[in-house]
Design a protein around this motif. Structure first.
Motif, PDB file in Angstrom:
ATOM      1  N   GLY A   1       0.974  -1.429  -0.097  1.00 17.92           N
ATOM      2  CA  GLY A   1      -0.134   0.064  -0.032  1.00 17.92           C
ATOM      3  C   GLY A   1       0.962   1.185  -0.066  1.00 17.92           C
ATOM      4  N   ALA A   2       0.436   2.180  -0.627  1.00 23.10           N
ATOM      5  CA  ALA A   2       1.065   3.550  -0.746  1.00 23.10           C
ATOM      6  C   ALA A   2       0.333   4.757  -0.417  1.00 23.10           C
ATOM      7  CB  ALA A   2       2.016   3.593  -1.949  1.00 23.10           C
ATOM      8  N   GLY A   3      -0.999   4.655   0.525  1.00 26.53           N
ATOM      9  CA  GLY A   3      -1.654   5.861   0.802  1.00 26.53           C
ATOM     10  C   GLY A   3      -0.962   6.370   1.928  1.00 26.53           C
ATOM     11  N   GLY A   4      -2.158   7.041   2.664  1.00 23.28           N
ATOM     12  CA  GLY A   4      -1.773   7.891   3.858  1.00 23.28           C
ATOM     13  C   GLY A   4      -1.220   7.100   4.985  1.00 23.28           C
ATOM     14  N   ALA A   5      -1.693   5.973   5.099  1.00 24.04           N
ATOM     15  CA  ALA A   5      -1.317   5.357   6.243  1.00 24.04           C
ATOM     16  C   ALA A   5       0.324   4.682   6.099  1.00 24.04           C
ATOM     17  CB  ALA A   5      -2.278   4.129   6.731  1.00 24.04           C
ATOM     18  N   ALA A   6       0.274   4.432   4.887  1.00 27.75           N
ATOM     19  CA  ALA A   6       1.768   3.810   4.424  1.00 27.75           C
ATOM     20  C   ALA A   6       2.811   4.768   4.703  1.00 27.75           C
ATOM     21  CB  ALA A   6       1.730   3.258   2.959  1.00 27.75           C
TER      22      ALA A   6
ATOM     23  N   ARG B   1      -0.716  -1.541  -5.653  1.00 26.42           N
ATOM     24  CA  ARG B   1      -1.523  -1.786  -6.695  1.00 26.42           C
ATOM     25  C   ARG B   1      -1.236  -1.015  -8.000  1.00 26.42           C
ATOM     26  NH1 ARG B   1      -8.164  -1.260  -6.768  1.00 26.42           N
ATOM     27  NH2 ARG B   1      -7.287   0.832  -6.055  1.00 26.42           N
ATOM     28  N   THR B   2      -1.254   0.551  -7.696  1.00 22.67           N
ATOM     29  CA  THR B   2      -0.916   1.583  -8.482  1.00 22.67           C
ATOM     30  C   THR B   2       0.554   1.620  -8.440  1.00 22.67           C
ATOM     31  OG1 THR B   2      -2.945   2.491  -8.374  1.00 22.67           O
ATOM     32  CG2 THR B   2      -1.523   3.864  -9.509  1.00 22.67           C
ATOM     33  N   GLY B   3       1.431   1.102  -9.146  1.00 20.81           N
ATOM     34  CA  GLY B   3       2.938   1.245  -8.955  1.00 20.81           C
ATOM     35  C   GLY B   3       3.394   2.632  -9.052  1.00 20.81           C
TER      36      GLY B   3
ATOM     37  N   ALA C   1       7.118  -4.302  -8.423  1.00 19.75           N
ATOM     38  CA  ALA C   1       6.030  -4.145  -9.219  1.00 19.75           C
ATOM     39  C   ALA C   1       4.823  -5.121  -8.401  1.00 19.75           C
ATOM     40  CB  ALA C   1       6.162  -4.879 -10.505  1.00 19.75           C
ATOM     41  N   TRP C   2       3.566  -4.901  -8.626  1.00 18.35           N
ATOM     42  CA  TRP C   2       2.327  -5.570  -8.109  1.00 18.35           C
ATOM     43  C   TRP C   2       2.745  -6.931  -8.264  1.00 18.35           C
ATOM     44  CZ3 TRP C   2      -0.735  -5.091  -4.260  1.00 18.35           C
ATOM     45  CH2 TRP C   2      -1.972  -5.903  -4.138  1.00 18.35           C
ATOM     46  N   THR C   3       3.116  -7.321  -9.521  1.00 15.88           N
ATOM     47  CA  THR C   3       3.141  -8.698  -9.932  1.00 15.88           C
ATOM     48  C   THR C   3       4.407  -9.413  -9.164  1.00 15.88           C
ATOM     49  OG1 THR C   3       4.432  -7.942 -11.826  1.00 15.88           O
ATOM     50  CG2 THR C   3       2.186  -8.606 -12.281  1.00 15.88           C
TER      51      THR C   3
ATOM     52  N   VAL D   1      -5.537  -2.963   9.036  1.00 14.01           N
ATOM     53  CA  VAL D   1      -6.956  -2.973   9.302  1.00 14.01           C
ATOM     54  C   VAL D   1      -7.401  -3.737  10.648  1.00 14.01           C
ATOM     55  CG1 VAL D   1      -9.146  -4.500   8.379  1.00 14.01           C
ATOM     56  CG2 VAL D   1      -7.416  -3.300   6.845  1.00 14.01           C
ATOM     57  N   TYR D   2      -8.437  -3.198  11.221  1.00  7.87           N
ATOM     58  CA  TYR D   2      -8.854  -3.915  12.661  1.00  7.87           C
ATOM     59  C   TYR D   2     -10.357  -4.073  12.813  1.00  7.87           C
ATOM     60  CZ  TYR D   2     -10.202   1.087  13.288  1.00  7.87           C
ATOM     61  OH  TYR D   2     -10.707   2.380  13.061  1.00  7.87           O
ATOM     62  N   SER D   3     -11.015  -3.954  11.475  1.00  5.22           N
ATOM     63  CA  SER D   3     -12.326  -4.592  11.522  1.00  5.22           C
ATOM     64  C   SER D   3     -12.526  -5.267  10.255  1.00  5.22           C
ATOM     65  CB  SER D   3     -13.360  -3.331  11.509  1.00  5.22           C
ATOM     66  OG  SER D   3     -14.754  -3.819  11.603  1.00  5.22           O
TER      67      SER D   3
HETATM   68  P1  NAP Z   1      -5.722   5.358   1.345  1.00  3.72           P
HETATM   69  O1  NAP Z   1      -4.860   6.587   1.692  1.00  3.72           O
HETATM   70  O2  NAP Z   1      -7.043   5.513   0.744  1.00  3.72           O
HETATM   71  O3  NAP Z   1      -4.710   4.092   0.614  1.00  3.72           O
HETATM   72  C1  NAP Z   1      -5.440   2.871   0.336  1.00  3.72           C
HETATM   73  C2  NAP Z   1      -4.389   2.048  -0.109  1.00  3.72           C
HETATM   74  O4  NAP Z   1      -5.172   0.788  -0.466  1.00  3.72           O
HETATM   75  C3  NAP Z   1      -3.705   2.175  -1.454  1.00  3.72           C
HETATM   76  O5  NAP Z   1      -2.357   2.004  -1.498  1.00  3.72           O
HETATM   77  C4  NAP Z   1      -4.496   1.703  -2.371  1.00  3.72           C
HETATM   78  O6  NAP Z   1      -3.881   1.354  -3.695  1.00  3.72           O
HETATM   79  C5  NAP Z   1      -4.722   0.118  -1.603  1.00  3.72           C
HETATM   80  N1  NAP Z   1      -5.991  -0.640  -2.177  1.00  3.72           N
HETATM   81  C6  NAP Z   1      -7.338   0.038  -2.281  1.00  3.72           C
HETATM   82  N2  NAP Z   1      -7.954  -0.894  -2.981  1.00  3.72           N
HETATM   83  C7  NAP Z   1      -7.277  -2.108  -3.458  1.00  3.72           C
HETATM   84  C8  NAP Z   1      -7.299  -3.309  -4.079  1.00  3.72           C
HETATM   85  N3  NAP Z   1      -8.457  -3.708  -4.430  1.00  3.72           N
HETATM   86  N4  NAP Z   1      -6.095  -3.886  -4.346  1.00  3.72           N
HETATM   87  C9  NAP Z   1      -5.005  -3.606  -3.942  1.00  3.72           C
HETATM   88  N5  NAP Z   1      -4.902  -2.277  -2.957  1.00  3.72           N
HETATM   89  C10 NAP Z   1      -5.817  -1.568  -3.048  1.00  3.72           C
HETATM   90  O7  NAP Z   1      -5.980   4.751   2.697  1.00  3.72           O
HETATM   91  P2  NAP Z   1      -5.020   4.808   4.137  1.00  3.72           P
HETATM   92  O8  NAP Z   1      -5.653   6.110   5.080  1.00  3.72           O
HETATM   93  O9  NAP Z   1      -3.690   4.696   3.695  1.00  3.72           O
HETATM   94  O10 NAP Z   1      -5.473   3.639   5.094  1.00  3.72           O
HETATM   95  C11 NAP Z   1      -5.611   2.410   4.643  1.00  3.72           C
HETATM   96  C12 NAP Z   1      -6.146   1.349   5.565  1.00  3.72           C
HETATM   97  O11 NAP Z   1      -5.457   1.594   6.965  1.00  3.72           O
HETATM   98  C13 NAP Z   1      -7.498   1.675   5.989  1.00  3.72           C
HETATM   99  O12 NAP Z   1      -8.183   0.359   6.176  1.00  3.72           O
HETATM  100  C14 NAP Z   1      -7.409   2.201   7.400  1.00  3.72           C
HETATM  101  O13 NAP Z   1      -8.747   1.863   8.259  1.00  3.72           O
HETATM  102  C15 NAP Z   1      -6.222   1.727   7.883  1.00  3.72           C
HETATM  103  N6  NAP Z   1      -5.744   2.305   9.236  1.00  3.72           N
HETATM  104  C16 NAP Z   1      -5.491   1.847  10.297  1.00  3.72           C
HETATM  105  C17 NAP Z   1      -5.019   2.688  11.351  1.00  3.72           C
HETATM  106  C18 NAP Z   1      -5.046   1.926  12.775  1.00  3.72           C
HETATM  107  O14 NAP Z   1      -4.761   2.596  13.625  1.00  3.72           O
HETATM  108  N7  NAP Z   1      -4.921   0.457  12.763  1.00  3.72           N
HETATM  109  C19 NAP Z   1      -4.629   3.859  11.132  1.00  3.72           C
HETATM  110  C20 NAP Z   1      -4.725   4.371   9.757  1.00  3.72           C
HETATM  111  C21 NAP Z   1      -5.325   3.773   8.679  1.00  3.72           C
HETATM  112  P3  NAP Z   1      -3.951   2.117  -5.037  1.00  3.72           P
HETATM  113  O15 NAP Z   1      -2.873   3.188  -4.723  1.00  3.72           O
HETATM  114  O16 NAP Z   1      -3.488   1.479  -6.171  1.00  3.72           O
HETATM  115  O17 NAP Z   1      -5.237   2.901  -4.955  1.00  3.72           O
END
Ligand code: NAP
Length: 281
Positions: free
Chosen positions: A134-139, A159-161, A179-181, A224-226
């Motif tokens: 993953g490369a979103g905000g949490a990453a 997923r989105t390289g 790469a995802w693959t 993920v916790y739920s």
């Molecule tokens: P985000 O910024 O929206 O990033 C979502 C990530 O998930 C992206 O890397 C996205 O890839 C990937 N993704 C989404 N659908 C996918 C699929 N079908 N196959 C493969 N990858 C997929 O979200 P975020 O804020 O980083 O949060 C991510 C998760 O962490 C959430 O479930 C959130 O609840 C959890 N979280 C937990 C805590 C905690 O305290 N435990 C704290 C923060 C976040 P793309 O770039 O390719 O779209």
């Protein structure tokens, strides 16, 4: 709950906010410590965030947490950022100074590392390469925290390289975009596997990842916790890997904010975990 006129005030802003576990979590600590204080959920529309933040010192708040979608927009709305919030590019905790100024902090990485240490007292990021999915905000928070802990390499798969490549360019040479693959092969000799995607959440598909190449001693954790036991954690546990669920991070990230607002450093205990879990049933 009985509040005096001098009660300390904090809360969480989000849109929507009904799903947030933070009021239950902070409320439990306030009751435990008998603190004259309150922590409230605040539903704030994105277009009202600036005004809502500026109202906090006027209303006598000690600070607040921010959740979706306010963590990134707050970057330019606070008076200063601590080093971690600036690097991560998101604010999850605001502390109001004696002069009414707003300091933006980010405690997600702290919570992540603390939850791993709570599960394995001798855990160290220096044990070997980490694989982050993953490369979103949490990453971003996880990457910054692992680098600070001395991780030798982060294999970053998304997923989105392009997003993984952009994070690698930003965070430096220890980040190796994969790469995802190539994600299953990249588990070779990894010491830590972290899912930061939303895959595995209730209603979402499981993370598509074969664990065959992962060493059996590697620690596997899911943000993920739920549900608490995601398909990834269940598969890891079946093959004998130690696992850490995502609830620990949620609980630990709250500690620095509570300490700053209410003057008590709270503990993450099995009783707290059970109380928060009960709100998720
Ligand atoms: P985000 O910024 O929206 O990033 C979502 C990530 O998930 C992206 O890397 C996205 O890839 C990937 N993704 C989404 N659908 C996918 C699929 N079908 N196959 C493969 N990858 C997929 O979200 P975020 O804020 O980083 O949060 C991510 C998760 O962490 C959430 O479930 C959130 O609840 C959890 N979280 C937990 C805590 C905690 O305290 N435990 C704290 C923060 C976040 P793309 O770039 O390719 O779209």
């Amino acid at each position: 709950m009985s509040l005096s006129g001098n009660a300390r005030k904090a809360g969480v802003m989000g849109w929507p906010i009904g799903h947030s576990r933070s009021p239950a979590l902070h409320g439990w600590w306030l009751a435990l410590h008998g603190i004259d204080g309150v922590y409230v959920p605040m539903a704030v529309r994105p277009e009202d965030l600036a005004a809502a933040l500026r109202a906090l010192p006027i209303l006598g708040f000690a600070g607040c947490n921010l959740t979706i979608p306010h963590k990134e927009p707050a970057l330019t709305l606070v008076d200063r950022l601590d080093e971690i919030a600036a690097r991560v590019g998101a604010v999850n905790t605001i502390v109001i100074g004696a002069d009414g100024s707003l300091e933006g902090r980010n405690t997600d990485g702290y919570g992540f590392i603390a939850s791993l240490r709570a599960a394995q007292a001798d855990w160290s990021a220096r044990r070997g390469p980490a694989m982050v999915i993953g490369a979103g905000g949490a990453a971003r928070a996880i990457i910054a925290a692992l680098l600070d802990e001395g991780v030798p390499e982060i294999r970053l798969v998304n997923r989105t390289g392009e997003r993984a490549a952009a994070l690698a360019a930003e965070f430096g040479p220890l980040i190796r975009p994969i790469a995802w693959t190539g994600r299953c092969a990249a588990l070779d000799e990894a010491a830590l596997l972290v899912n930061t995607t939303s895959q595995g959440m209730g209603g979402e598909a499981a993370l598509d990842l074969e664990l065959d190449r992962l060493p059996q001693w590697a620690l596997v954790t899911d943000l993920v916790y739920s549900p608490l036991e995601t398909p990834l954690l269940a598969a890891a546990q079946r093959r004998g890997n130690p696992v850490v669920d995502g609830l620990g991070m949620l609980l630990h990230q709250a500690r620095p904010g509570f300490a700053a607002w209410f003057g008590v450093v709270p503990a993450v205990t099995p009783e707290l975990r059970a109380a928060v879990l009960a709100t998720m049933a």
